[in-house]
Design a protein around this motif. Structure first.
Motif: not given
Length: 329
Positions: A76, A78-79, A185-186, A189, A195, A197-199, A202
């Protein structure tokens, strides 16, 4: 663990900033050095994962980061995708903001903000003014050579400055910049079973940020102002006060003049699929400029897009790839 692409080119080397974060947080840094030579090796697999032509080589750096994550056993990531589009992190938004202030007849504020931004040595030193012409002139470079019989080149959306900062940000979030970046990105990765995740995207955060007034995004010469202020007691000073914004860039011009040159010439020498998209006579004229030593960013970018479209078509339309490459084993 912190993963990052780095380059030896001074204008792209961000290791001094990365080291600030490493010292402040104690994270374990891991670097990858994308190169034009390695891209040649990876081209077919990378294009298979993307499934459509890409607009430049920048997403390849992200592909290399995802591969490094896989090699390190990371599942996982974080980006930070979406922060610049929502908080006006790119230089183009400065022009949008100044236009908005002028339209509101806030001339003294527009003058002060303009001085704050454009008298900054960091901003002047790192801005690519040639690239900014497309927002000011709404002009597609080299388009008349590739579509000589078209009276106007239609685009899916306007690249101009828009009527307000909020309007221009909404366009980037929903139509242009962010959807494309999230797709890269998708694809990059998931090619390695990661996986991402792009906070910052949100939906509740996005909806809240879209209600912010412009001066909480751009203020007194600072981009992403509210984020800098919110994290002022956490960010290392060198990070908080940084103005040398870079995208996820690669030394594309250097690659196209060096290790990618044989690929570019070979791909565009006798294209099999481009004739259904552009006039081949225009492609030949652009290639002649290139082989004579022309090196404008617009020329390099146009030729790369033409070559990657032809390369992609040979794979997917020509049926060159018959089965899924095994990328992450």
């Amino acid at each position: 663990m912190h993963l990052a692409p780095v380059f030896d080119e001074e204008e792209l080397d961000e290791r001094s900033y990365i080291n600030e974060v490493v010292q402040a947080t104690g994270v374990d840094p891991h670097f990858v050095f994308p190169s034009g030579e390695q891209l040649i090796v990876d081209f077919e697999n990378w294009m298979w994962c993307q499934e459509e032509p890409v607009s430049h080589t920048n997403p390849y750096a992200q592909y290399c980061v995802a591969r490094l994550a896989n090699q390190q056993g990371i599942k996982v990531l974080l980006d930070g995708q979406g922060a610049d589009e929502q908080l006006a992190g790119y230089r183009k938004f400065i022009l949008v903001y100044l236009k908005e202030l002028f339209s509101q007849r806030k001339y003294p504020l527009a003058f002060r903000e303009g001085l704050s931004f454009f008298l900054s040595p960091e901003i002047l030193r790192t801005s690519q003014f040639a690239e900014g012409r497309r927002y000011l002139l709404n002009k597609a470079d080299n388009a008349t050579l590739l579509w000589p019989n078209s009276t106007s080149i239609k685009r899916p959306f306007s690249l101009d400055l828009g009527n307000s900062l909020t309007e221009r940000l909404h366009q980037d979030i929903t139509c242009s910049s962010l959807p494309l970046l999230l797709r890269y990105e998708d694809r990059n990765s998931m090619a390695f079973g990661i996986e991402a995740r792009v906070p910052f995207v949100d939906h509740e955060l996005v909806e809240w940020l879209m209600r912010l007034p412009s001066d909480l995004r751009l203020h007194h010469g600072w981009t992403k102002y509210i984020l800098r202020e919110a994290l002022s007691d956490i960010l290392p000073p060198k990070i908080k006060k940084r103005k040398t914004k870079l995208g996820f860039l690669t030394p594309e011009a250097k690659w196209l003049s060096g290790p990618l040159k044989p690929w570019l010439i070979d791909t565009l020498k006798s294209p099999m699929y481009l004739q259904s998209v552009v006039e081949l006579a225009g492609v030949r004229q652009l290639m002649l400029q290139y082989q004579k030593g022309a090196s404008s960013p617009a020329l390099f970018n146009t030729l790369f897009r033409l070559a990657i479209t032809e390369f992609w078509a040979r794979q997917f339309i020509g049926g060159k790839i018959q089965s899924m490459p095994l990328l992450h084993v």
